[in-house]
Design a protein around this motif. Structure first.
Motif, mmCIF file in Angstrom:
data_model
loop_
_atom_site.group_PDB
_atom_site.id
_atom_site.type_symbol
_atom_site.label_atom_id
_atom_site.label_comp_id
_atom_site.label_asym_id
_atom_site.label_seq_id
_atom_site.Cartn_x
_atom_site.Cartn_y
_atom_site.Cartn_z
ATOM 1 N N THR A 1 -4.490 8.159 -1.985
ATOM 2 C CA THR A 1 -3.326 9.021 -2.091
ATOM 3 C C THR A 1 -4.054 10.242 -3.149
ATOM 4 O OG1 THR A 1 -1.624 7.685 -1.716
ATOM 5 C CG2 THR A 1 -0.892 9.876 -2.659
ATOM 6 N N GLU A 2 -4.209 9.747 -4.240
ATOM 7 C CA GLU A 2 -5.065 10.682 -5.373
ATOM 8 C C GLU A 2 -6.174 11.302 -4.909
ATOM 9 O OE1 GLU A 2 -3.802 7.635 -9.333
ATOM 10 O OE2 GLU A 2 -5.740 7.735 -8.441
ATOM 11 N N MET A 3 -6.999 10.557 -4.036
ATOM 12 C CA MET A 3 -8.502 11.015 -3.376
ATOM 13 C C MET A 3 -7.757 12.316 -2.276
ATOM 14 S SD MET A 3 -10.995 9.435 -0.884
ATOM 15 C CE MET A 3 -11.551 8.323 -2.188
ATOM 16 N N LEU A 4 -6.734 12.166 -1.851
ATOM 17 C CA LEU A 4 -6.350 13.157 -0.769
ATOM 18 C C LEU A 4 -5.753 14.405 -1.538
ATOM 19 C CD1 LEU A 4 -5.892 14.080 2.105
ATOM 20 C CD2 LEU A 4 -3.672 12.843 2.189
ATOM 21 N N ILE A 5 -4.835 14.237 -2.334
ATOM 22 C CA ILE A 5 -4.089 15.317 -3.213
ATOM 23 C C ILE A 5 -5.383 16.107 -3.940
ATOM 24 C CG2 ILE A 5 -2.809 15.753 -5.291
ATOM 25 C CD1 ILE A 5 -0.926 13.546 -4.292
ATOM 26 N N GLU A 6 -6.501 15.423 -4.470
ATOM 27 C CA GLU A 6 -7.607 16.237 -5.230
ATOM 28 C C GLU A 6 -8.155 17.056 -3.826
ATOM 29 O OE1 GLU A 6 -11.196 15.476 -8.064
ATOM 30 O OE2 GLU A 6 -10.102 13.620 -7.591
ATOM 31 N N ALA B 1 0.859 -1.274 -0.146
ATOM 32 C CA ALA B 1 0.182 0.084 0.037
ATOM 33 C C ALA B 1 1.003 1.410 0.194
ATOM 34 C CB ALA B 1 -0.848 -0.079 1.250
ATOM 35 N N ILE B 2 1.803 1.219 0.721
ATOM 36 C CA ILE B 2 2.780 2.522 0.811
ATOM 37 C C ILE B 2 3.534 2.557 -0.671
ATOM 38 C CG2 ILE B 2 5.162 3.084 1.849
ATOM 39 C CD1 ILE B 2 2.915 3.666 3.512
ATOM 40 N N SER B 3 3.720 1.442 -1.081
ATOM 41 C CA SER B 3 4.460 1.510 -2.485
ATOM 42 C C SER B 3 3.587 2.421 -3.315
ATOM 43 C CB SER B 3 4.712 0.320 -3.034
ATOM 44 O OG SER B 3 5.627 -0.327 -2.441
ATOM 45 N N GLN C 1 -5.296 0.280 -3.623
ATOM 46 C CA GLN C 1 -5.933 0.805 -2.420
ATOM 47 C C GLN C 1 -4.974 2.364 -2.160
ATOM 48 O OE1 GLN C 1 -7.817 -0.419 0.791
ATOM 49 N NE2 GLN C 1 -7.851 -2.651 0.110
ATOM 50 N N GLY C 2 -3.566 2.108 -1.849
ATOM 51 C CA GLY C 2 -2.866 2.970 -1.622
ATOM 52 C C GLY C 2 -2.670 4.206 -2.590
ATOM 53 N N GLN C 3 -2.791 3.820 -3.772
ATOM 54 C CA GLN C 3 -2.865 4.769 -5.039
ATOM 55 C C GLN C 3 -4.015 5.525 -4.750
ATOM 56 O OE1 GLN C 3 -3.416 2.842 -8.731
ATOM 57 N NE2 GLN C 3 -1.754 3.898 -9.668
ATOM 58 N N LYS C 4 -5.432 4.781 -4.779
ATOM 59 C CA LYS C 4 -6.399 5.614 -5.072
ATOM 60 C C LYS C 4 -6.668 6.646 -3.810
ATOM 61 C CE LYS C 4 -8.013 3.854 -9.003
ATOM 62 N NZ LYS C 4 -8.215 4.836 -10.203
#
Length: 339
Positions: A307-312, A81-83, A302-305
């Motif tokens: 993070t994308e959500m948070l940055i948005e 997830a961290i990756s 899950q980690g990718q999505k």
């Protein structure tokens, strides 16, 4: 004597121009002529000038830092997830501040306070197994620090999260065991306070009812996820008055403890007793005995999505253009072990 870091004031003094002109030239402002821009950038390069990030952060009211709290980095699931998190943050020029709760709610609270003090812009959290109250997350809301939860989701209203559909994954697992001829199937579930555990049980019950098998609550046993707790739980299932021939287990790690215990009892794995678990972690491929199947939860995605959500959320400018809270639920997939 230590040489001082060159500043835009030094560049301005040497070129006999204003500090604001230097700043605009370094940022390619349209009001500054090409000749001046070239002079400023040439001198900045000669002096090895580097922008003062603290000043920039203060001006922009952002640190471009994301805090991440998860239970254990040593678990393959969370390292994957961290990756996913780091690949997205690197692309968007954010830095990750990482902390492990070690599944202790007090440690989780301490990490949140420390990250708040370090002025993180937002946070990604997978809650500890002992987290049953959520005041520490409410503090972040009041501080206008957005949080996106992933995998382990708290039972809170109005939150942003990314998770995997454990109901459908569990239904696939139970269906697989029923097709193998099993009729007395146990569920070795995790802590009751985890939302995903509720979903696991819901999928388990739905699958049984759909196949006209009566749900027996005594065939559901919870563990605190400790090795001793895992052994105690599987021991209880194996001692059930009805002969349990298959067990759906909370995750691959719990399955390892359960299978080790059954071997000690001289039971033949995948013959006398069968196990299906969750996470589909790579290490199980190298074991002599592994679960017959495992529900893939896509930790990297899950980690990718998340993070994308948070940055948005961090970069949105028009509140009305985006939903109040994001919810992404990924489809889980049962992976059959052909070994």
């Amino acid at each position: 004597m230590i040489n001082k870091q060159p500043t835009i004031k030094e560049i301005a003094r040497r070129l006999n121009i204003s500090v604001s002109t230097v700043s605009r030239a370094l940022h390619d402002h349209a009001s500054i002529g090409l000749r001046t821009k070239m002079q400023v950038k040439k001198l900045a390069e000669e002096l090895n000038y580097e922008p003062n990030q603290t000043a920039i952060f203060f001006q922009q009211r952002k640190t471009f830092t994301i805090g991440v709290i998860l239970p254990h980095l040593g678990e393959s699931f969370f390292s994957e997830a961290i990756s996913g998190v780091e690949d997205v943050t690197a692309k968007n020029k954010y830095t990750v501040l990482l902390g492990q709760s070690h599944d202790e709610v007090e440690k989780e609270k301490q990490l949140i306070e420390k990250m708040k003090m370090h002025r993180v812009d937002g946070m990604l959290v997978s809650i500890a197994k002992s987290t049953t109250t959520y005041e520490h997350f409410e503090v972040l809301k009041k501080a206008n620090i957005p949080v996106v939860f992933f995998d382990r989701i708290p039972r809170m209203q109005d939150i942003n999260y990314v998770a995997c559909n454990m109901v459908s994954g569990t239904m696939q697992a139970v269906k697989f065991l029923l097709q193998k001829g099993h009729r007395v199937i146990g569920l070795l579930n995790g802590p009751e306070n985890l939302f995903a555990c509720k979903e696991r049980q819901e999928g388990y019950v739905q699958a049984l009812i759909k196949n006209r098998i009566k749900f027996d609550p005594s065939l559901v046993v919870n563990t605190d996820l400790s090795p001793d707790g895992n052994v105690k739980a599987v021991k209880e299932l194996l001692a059930h008055k009805r002969k349990v021939t298959a067990v759906v287990v909370f995750n691959d790690y719990v399955a390892m403890d359960a299978m080790h215990y059954t071997q000690q009892q001289k039971l033949k794995l995948n013959k006398d007793i069968c196990f299906v678990s969750y996470a589909n972690l790579p290490f199980t491929n190298y074991l002599k005995y592994s679960p017959m199947a495992s529900v893939e939860q896509f930790p990297y995605k899950q980690g990718q999505k998340a993070t994308e959500m948070l940055i948005e959320l961090l970069e949105k400018t028009d509140d009305s253009a985006l939903p109040s809270y994001y919810k992404i639920i990924l489809d889980s997939q049962l992976m059959i072990n052909n070994a």
